[in-house]
Design a protein around this motif. Structure first.
Motif, PDB file in Angstrom:
ATOM      1  N   SER A  47      -2.716  11.350  35.426  1.00  0.00           N
ATOM      2  CA  SER A  47      -2.346  12.673  34.893  1.00  0.00           C
ATOM      3  C   SER A  47      -3.483  13.258  34.052  1.00  0.00           C
ATOM      4  O   SER A  47      -3.322  13.545  32.869  1.00  0.00           O
ATOM      5  CB  SER A  47      -1.063  12.571  34.069  1.00  0.00           C
ATOM      6  N   ALA A  48      -4.628  13.401  34.682  1.00  0.00           N
ATOM      7  CA  ALA A  48      -5.787  14.025  34.042  1.00  0.00           C
ATOM      8  C   ALA A  48      -6.606  14.703  35.131  1.00  0.00           C
ATOM      9  O   ALA A  48      -6.846  14.122  36.187  1.00  0.00           O
ATOM     10  CB  ALA A  48      -6.628  12.982  33.324  1.00  0.00           C
ATOM     11  N   SER A  49      -6.989  15.932  34.873  1.00  0.00           N
ATOM     12  CA  SER A  49      -7.780  16.663  35.861  1.00  0.00           C
ATOM     13  C   SER A  49      -8.748  17.585  35.133  1.00  0.00           C
ATOM     14  O   SER A  49      -8.677  17.750  33.923  1.00  0.00           O
ATOM     15  CB  SER A  49      -6.873  17.467  36.800  1.00  0.00           C
ATOM     16  N   GLY A  50      -9.649  18.166  35.898  1.00  0.00           N
ATOM     17  CA  GLY A  50     -10.626  19.084  35.328  1.00  0.00           C
ATOM     18  C   GLY A  50     -11.158  20.006  36.395  1.00  0.00           C
ATOM     19  O   GLY A  50     -10.708  19.985  37.542  1.00  0.00           O
ATOM     20  N   LYS A  51     -12.143  20.806  36.008  1.00  0.00           N
ATOM     21  CA  LYS A  51     -12.778  21.741  36.942  1.00  0.00           C
ATOM     22  C   LYS A  51     -14.280  21.675  36.763  1.00  0.00           C
ATOM     23  O   LYS A  51     -14.778  21.339  35.686  1.00  0.00           O
ATOM     24  CB  LYS A  51     -12.290  23.170  36.688  1.00  0.00           C
ATOM     25  N   VAL A  52     -14.983  22.048  37.812  1.00  0.00           N
ATOM     26  CA  VAL A  52     -16.435  22.114  37.760  1.00  0.00           C
ATOM     27  C   VAL A  52     -16.825  23.292  36.882  1.00  0.00           C
ATOM     28  O   VAL A  52     -16.367  24.412  37.092  1.00  0.00           O
ATOM     29  CB  VAL A  52     -17.037  22.262  39.179  1.00  0.00           C
ATOM     30  N   LYS A  53     -17.669  23.010  35.878  1.00  0.00           N
ATOM     31  CA  LYS A  53     -18.131  24.065  34.969  1.00  0.00           C
ATOM     32  C   LYS A  53     -19.464  24.617  35.468  1.00  0.00           C
ATOM     33  O   LYS A  53     -20.081  24.056  36.371  1.00  0.00           O
ATOM     34  CB  LYS A  53     -18.329  23.497  33.560  1.00  0.00           C
ATOM     35  N   SER A  54     -19.907  25.706  34.841  1.00  0.00           N
ATOM     36  CA  SER A  54     -21.226  26.230  35.184  1.00  0.00           C
ATOM     37  C   SER A  54     -22.246  25.152  34.837  1.00  0.00           C
ATOM     38  O   SER A  54     -22.106  24.433  33.856  1.00  0.00           O
ATOM     39  CB  SER A  54     -21.519  27.525  34.430  1.00  0.00           C
ATOM     40  N   GLY A  55     -23.259  25.020  35.646  1.00  0.00           N
ATOM     41  CA  GLY A  55     -24.210  23.936  35.493  1.00  0.00           C
ATOM     42  C   GLY A  55     -23.798  22.717  36.284  1.00  0.00           C
ATOM     43  O   GLY A  55     -24.418  21.666  36.195  1.00  0.00           O
ATOM     44  N   SER A  56     -22.684  22.820  37.010  1.00  0.00           N
ATOM     45  CA  SER A  56     -22.171  21.766  37.894  1.00  0.00           C
ATOM     46  C   SER A  56     -21.740  20.506  37.162  1.00  0.00           C
ATOM     47  O   SER A  56     -21.747  19.421  37.737  1.00  0.00           O
ATOM     48  CB  SER A  56     -23.207  21.417  38.963  1.00  0.00           C
ATOM     49  N   SER A  57     -21.354  20.627  35.886  1.00  0.00           N
ATOM     50  CA  SER A  57     -20.885  19.461  35.142  1.00  0.00           C
ATOM     51  C   SER A  57     -19.367  19.515  35.004  1.00  0.00           C
ATOM     52  O   SER A  57     -18.735  20.536  35.290  1.00  0.00           O
ATOM     53  CB  SER A  57     -21.544  19.409  33.766  1.00  0.00           C
ATOM     54  N   TYR A  58     -18.794  18.410  34.535  1.00  0.00           N
ATOM     55  CA  TYR A  58     -17.365  18.370  34.264  1.00  0.00           C
ATOM     56  C   TYR A  58     -17.092  17.317  33.192  1.00  0.00           C
ATOM     57  O   TYR A  58     -17.922  16.441  32.929  1.00  0.00           O
ATOM     58  CB  TYR A  58     -16.544  18.059  35.532  1.00  0.00           C
ATOM     59  N   ALA A  59     -15.930  17.406  32.574  1.00  0.00           N
ATOM     60  CA  ALA A  59     -15.471  16.424  31.591  1.00  0.00           C
ATOM     61  C   ALA A  59     -13.961  16.322  31.710  1.00  0.00           C
ATOM     62  O   ALA A  59     -13.262  17.344  31.725  1.00  0.00           O
ATOM     63  CB  ALA A  59     -15.884  16.821  30.189  1.00  0.00           C
ATOM     64  N   ILE A  60     -13.475  15.096  31.820  1.00  0.00           N
ATOM     65  CA  ILE A  60     -12.036  14.845  31.926  1.00  0.00           C
ATOM     66  C   ILE A  60     -11.695  13.772  30.893  1.00  0.00           C
ATOM     67  O   ILE A  60     -12.343  12.724  30.847  1.00  0.00           O
ATOM     68  CB  ILE A  60     -11.644  14.360  33.337  1.00  0.00           C
ATOM     69  N   THR A  61     -10.661  14.020  30.072  1.00  0.00           N
ATOM     70  CA  THR A  61     -10.208  13.035  29.097  1.00  0.00           C
ATOM     71  C   THR A  61      -8.868  12.479  29.567  1.00  0.00           C
ATOM     72  O   THR A  61      -7.984  13.231  29.979  1.00  0.00           O
ATOM     73  CB  THR A  61     -10.043  13.672  27.706  1.00  0.00           C
ATOM     74  N   ALA A  62      -8.736  11.148  29.507  1.00  0.00           N
ATOM     75  CA  ALA A  62      -7.490  10.505  29.930  1.00  0.00           C
ATOM     76  C   ALA A  62      -7.135   9.396  28.962  1.00  0.00           C
ATOM     77  O   ALA A  62      -8.016   8.691  28.453  1.00  0.00           O
ATOM     78  CB  ALA A  62      -7.634   9.938  31.331  1.00  0.00           C
ATOM     79  N   LYS A  63      -5.842   9.242  28.685  1.00  0.00           N
ATOM     80  CA  LYS A  63      -5.349   8.135  27.870  1.00  0.00           C
ATOM     81  C   LYS A  63      -4.853   7.056  28.825  1.00  0.00           C
ATOM     82  O   LYS A  63      -4.014   7.307  29.690  1.00  0.00           O
ATOM     83  CB  LYS A  63      -4.214   8.594  26.959  1.00  0.00           C
ATOM     84  N   LEU A  64      -5.393   5.869  28.647  1.00  0.00           N
ATOM     85  CA  LEU A  64      -4.978   4.737  29.477  1.00  0.00           C
ATOM     86  C   LEU A  64      -4.117   3.810  28.621  1.00  0.00           C
ATOM     87  O   LEU A  64      -4.568   3.305  27.595  1.00  0.00           O
ATOM     88  CB  LEU A  64      -6.206   4.006  30.016  1.00  0.00           C
ATOM     89  N   SER A  65      -2.865   3.608  29.035  1.00  0.00           N
ATOM     90  CA  SER A  65      -1.936   2.823  28.215  1.00  0.00           C
ATOM     91  C   SER A  65      -1.632   1.438  28.794  1.00  0.00           C
ATOM     92  O   SER A  65      -1.260   0.536  28.049  1.00  0.00           O
ATOM     93  CB  SER A  65      -0.633   3.602  28.019  1.00  0.00           C
ATOM     94  N   LYS A  66      -1.800   1.263  30.071  1.00  0.00           N
ATOM     95  CA  LYS A  66      -1.488  -0.022  30.697  1.00  0.00           C
ATOM     96  C   LYS A  66      -2.655  -0.984  30.503  1.00  0.00           C
ATOM     97  O   LYS A  66      -3.804  -0.668  30.847  1.00  0.00           O
ATOM     98  CB  LYS A  66      -1.208   0.181  32.187  1.00  0.00           C
ATOM     99  N   LYS A  67      -2.374  -2.168  29.952  1.00  0.00           N
ATOM    100  CA  LYS A  67      -3.411  -3.157  29.699  1.00  0.00           C
ATOM    101  C   LYS A  67      -3.927  -3.735  31.015  1.00  0.00           C
ATOM    102  O   LYS A  67      -3.182  -3.869  31.979  1.00  0.00           O
ATOM    103  CB  LYS A  67      -2.887  -4.280  28.809  1.00  0.00           C
ATOM    104  N   GLY A  68      -5.220  -4.024  31.025  1.00  0.00           N
ATOM    105  CA  GLY A  68      -5.843  -4.608  32.210  1.00  0.00           C
ATOM    106  C   GLY A  68      -7.136  -3.894  32.555  1.00  0.00           C
ATOM    107  O   GLY A  68      -7.656  -3.081  31.785  1.00  0.00           O
ATOM    108  N   THR A  69      -7.646  -4.224  33.728  1.00  0.00           N
ATOM    109  CA  THR A  69      -8.879  -3.601  34.214  1.00  0.00           C
ATOM    110  C   THR A  69      -8.511  -2.478  35.173  1.00  0.00           C
ATOM    111  O   THR A  69      -7.777  -2.702  36.135  1.00  0.00           O
ATOM    112  CB  THR A  69      -9.759  -4.644  34.929  1.00  0.00           C
ATOM    113  N   HIS A  70      -9.018  -1.294  34.897  1.00  0.00           N
ATOM    114  CA  HIS A  70      -8.714  -0.118  35.703  1.00  0.00           C
ATOM    115  C   HIS A  70      -9.962   0.307  36.489  1.00  0.00           C
ATOM    116  O   HIS A  70     -11.035   0.454  35.916  1.00  0.00           O
ATOM    117  CB  HIS A  70      -8.260   1.046  34.818  1.00  0.00           C
ATOM    118  N   THR A  71      -9.797   0.512  37.784  1.00  0.00           N
ATOM    119  CA  THR A  71     -10.862   1.045  38.625  1.00  0.00           C
ATOM    120  C   THR A  71     -10.528   2.510  38.891  1.00  0.00           C
ATOM    121  O   THR A  71      -9.457   2.816  39.414  1.00  0.00           O
ATOM    122  CB  THR A  71     -10.968   0.268  39.953  1.00  0.00           C
TER     123      THR A  71
END
Length: 144
Positions: A98-122
């Motif tokens: 449940s995290a998304s974003g859009k391409v900004k000018s300059g072709s960059s992006y930033a997405i913030t997500a909270k990860l609550s489930k313990k373990g290794t996430h790919t």
């Protein structure tokens, strides 16, 4: 009369040259048929935008459950405003986080997500374009 002879010699010369070309081409074709092509892989490309790509970096790569992770990167071949979706590998399938974003000018992006489930996430970032889907390389985030 000389004009007629020149014309006939020209036709004969052309026919001879064509015969030689056909014979030598057949030999080259037979030789070329014995060559085995090596398999190649090609990335998804768009005929109108060229090859699209997405890079991905996660900071930090190790967090406590419920903390935020910042996913940043750059895109190539995607239009400004194109939607990007963060995806997680879960039981062998890629599911949207449940995290998304859009391409900004300059072709960059930033997405913030909270990860609550313990373990290794790919995780990876993906975008659907007119010519197909484009995905970033994966990153691994450890949640303790």
């Amino acid at each position: 009369m000389t004009s007629v002879l020149r014309h006939r010699y020209g036709l004969a010369l052309g026919a001879g040259a064509l015969s030689v070309a056909l014979l030598s081409g057949g030999t080259a074709g037979a030789f070329a048929a014995t060559v085995t092509p090596s398999p190649t892989t090609s990335p998804t490309t768009s005929p109108t935008t060229g090859m699209a790509s997405i890079t991905l970096t996660a900071k930090p790569t190790s967090v406590k459950a419920g903390q935020s992770v910042l996913f940043t990167g750059r895109t190539k071949g995607l239009k400004v405003g194109s939607p990007l979706v963060l995806q997680q590998l879960s039981n062998g399938k890629w599911v949207p986080v449940s995290a998304s974003g859009k391409v900004k000018s300059g072709s960059s992006y930033a997405i913030t997500a909270k990860l609550s489930k313990k373990g290794t996430h790919t995780l990876r970032v993906g975008s659907a374009t007119k010519s197909g889907k484009v995905y970033s390389p994966t990153v691994t985030v450890t949640v303790t």
